[in-house]
Design an enzyme around this catalytic site. Structure first.
Site, mmCIF file in Angstrom:
data_model
loop_
_atom_site.group_PDB
_atom_site.id
_atom_site.type_symbol
_atom_site.label_atom_id
_atom_site.label_comp_id
_atom_site.label_asym_id
_atom_site.label_seq_id
_atom_site.Cartn_x
_atom_site.Cartn_y
_atom_site.Cartn_z
ATOM 1 N N CYS A 18 0.863 -1.180 0.000
ATOM 2 C CA CYS A 18 0.000 0.000 0.000
ATOM 3 C C CYS A 18 0.903 1.234 0.000
ATOM 4 O O CYS A 18 2.125 1.127 0.144
ATOM 5 C CB CYS A 18 -0.887 -0.002 1.240
ATOM 6 S SG CYS A 18 0.087 0.048 2.766
ATOM 7 N N HIS A 80 3.875 1.854 11.662
ATOM 8 C CA HIS A 80 2.733 1.596 12.555
ATOM 9 C C HIS A 80 2.452 2.747 13.521
ATOM 10 O O HIS A 80 1.392 2.794 14.145
ATOM 11 C CB HIS A 80 2.989 0.318 13.379
ATOM 12 C CG HIS A 80 3.467 -0.825 12.539
ATOM 13 N ND1 HIS A 80 4.810 -1.133 12.401
ATOM 14 C CD2 HIS A 80 2.790 -1.701 11.774
ATOM 15 C CE1 HIS A 80 4.925 -2.168 11.572
ATOM 16 N NE2 HIS A 80 3.728 -2.521 11.177
ATOM 17 N N GLU A 132 0.645 -0.658 16.259
ATOM 18 C CA GLU A 132 -0.224 0.470 15.889
ATOM 19 C C GLU A 132 -1.137 0.860 17.050
ATOM 20 O O GLU A 132 -1.340 2.043 17.330
ATOM 21 C CB GLU A 132 -1.068 0.139 14.649
ATOM 22 C CG GLU A 132 -1.840 1.367 14.174
ATOM 23 C CD GLU A 132 -2.859 1.091 13.079
ATOM 24 O OE1 GLU A 132 -3.903 1.771 13.070
ATOM 25 O OE2 GLU A 132 -2.616 0.209 12.231
ATOM 26 N N THR A 171 -6.149 0.727 11.828
ATOM 27 C CA THR A 171 -6.424 0.879 10.391
ATOM 28 C C THR A 171 -6.477 -0.451 9.639
ATOM 29 O O THR A 171 -6.879 -0.483 8.478
ATOM 30 C CB THR A 171 -5.348 1.754 9.713
ATOM 31 O OG1 THR A 171 -4.076 1.132 9.892
ATOM 32 C CG2 THR A 171 -5.331 3.164 10.286
ATOM 33 N N SER A 230 -1.013 -7.675 10.849
ATOM 34 C CA SER A 230 -2.446 -7.660 11.176
ATOM 35 C C SER A 230 -3.303 -7.728 9.917
ATOM 36 O O SER A 230 -4.227 -8.529 9.819
ATOM 37 C CB SER A 230 -2.784 -6.389 11.964
ATOM 38 O OG SER A 230 -4.185 -6.251 12.119
ATOM 39 N N SER A 274 1.996 -5.380 3.391
ATOM 40 C CA SER A 274 3.444 -5.235 3.567
ATOM 41 C C SER A 274 4.224 -6.323 2.823
ATOM 42 O O SER A 274 5.428 -6.468 3.007
ATOM 43 C CB SER A 274 3.803 -5.236 5.059
ATOM 44 O OG SER A 274 3.037 -6.174 5.765
#
Length: 317
Positions: A18, A80, A132, A171, A230, A274
């Site tokens: 991303c 994060h 995060e 997120t 995550s 990731s």
């Protein structure tokens, strides 16, 4: 000569990197170019061993705490996000530091601060112990952010004032699971204030939507990603919830359980935010060596998001 069994591979899109991950990796690479090795990184820059190992080879040193970084070397904070105390300590030590927190995570931090200034206590939907969550909760004083992980947790929330509450989310959560927790919060605390725009980021939402689109077509789903990622783990859960009986998280091709895939005719492949595309190609090659494969791309959205790197790396000294 034995003929290879036929197999259709449904390749989900969007998948993989991303904009926030892309930016974070670029920050480490540019810091190494600007200041030379070693550059220290507090926590894995993104949750992927292949990426981290590649940056280590260039001279990045990964540590868990700021105490492990010498004062005279630059330090980068992971995508994060970090508690407020970390940059404050780096500033106190007069260190050069670069914050690689994803701008969409920073948006949640700003939101939490805004609500706090308005006298509201926060409820955070997130996973305990995830960097995060630790970073977001660490934006506010202790006790100002109450963590819930499940619908069941909502019943245990003990706010100071039920009329003065707002919620934020990690997120990288499951869109569907989060919707159920939000509904439970709103039922118990009708005055609770939510974010203007969904905290779950565009990349998480898009990758989950593409898994839902391929789930009805496939016998098995492989999600390429790290066990501590995550958003990658959520993709496995989304696949199972969408009816895919066999959904597996693999870091790379060497981890594929071929025996579990015997007799199947279609496999879905996606990658967490990731995971680099090189690992997707590695998995495709592994299937091609064993099967007569047909690859079908299932694209549910196009992504054009880009985030600038911090100014300190763009300015020549």
């Amino acid at each position: 000569m034995t003929t290879k069994p036929a197999l259709t591979l449904y390749l989900a899109a969007p998948r993989g990197f991303c904009a926030g991950v892309d930016r974070a990796i670029k920050i480490v690479e540019m810091a190494l170019t600007k200041w030379g090795a070693p550059v220290y990184v507090r926590h894995e820059i993104v949750h992927n061993k292949y990426v981290v190992d590649g940056l280590k080879a260039l001279g990045a040193v990964f540590v868990e705490e700021l105490d492990d970084v010498p004062d005279d070397r630059p330090v980068i904070f992971s995508a994060h996000g970090v508690p407020k105390s970390i940059p404050a300590e780096a500033a106190r030590r007069e260190m050069i530091y670069v914050d690689a927190t994803c701008p969409l995570v920073s948006k949640v931090h700003i939101e939490a601060e805004r609500h706090h200034e308005a006298g509201l206590q926060m409820v955070m939907i997130g996973h305990a112990g995830h960097p995060e969550t630790i970073g977001t909760m660490g934006q506010l004083p202790a006790g100002e952010v109450l963590l819930v992980e499940t619908v069941e947790d909502v019943a245990q929330v003990r706010p100071r004032d039920p009329a003065k509450l707002a919620f934020i989310t990690q997120t990288t959560l499951s869109v569907d699971d989060t919707a159920a927790i939000v509904a439970a919060l709103q039922a118990r605390f009708p005055a609770i204030i939510g974010p203007h725009k969904e905290d779950i980021c565009y990349a998480t939402t898009n990758r989950q939507a593409s898994v839902k689109a391929i789930a009805p077509k496939i016998d098995a789903l492989l999600v390429i990603g790290a066990p501590n990622s995550s958003n990658s783990r959520r993709l496995v859960e989304v696949g199972r919830a969408a009816g895919c009986a066999y959904a597996q998280l693999v870091h790379r091709a060497t981890e594929i359980d071929w025996r579990a895939l015997e007799g199947i005719r279609s496999v879905g492949i996606t990658a967490g935010a990731s995971a680099p595309e090189v690992l997707v190609n590695e998995v495709l090659d592994a299937f091609r060596s064993r099967y007569d494969t047909t690859v079908e791309l299932v694209e549910t959205a196009k992504e054009h998001v880009e985030f600038k790197v911090p100014r300190v790396l763009r300015v020549q000294e």
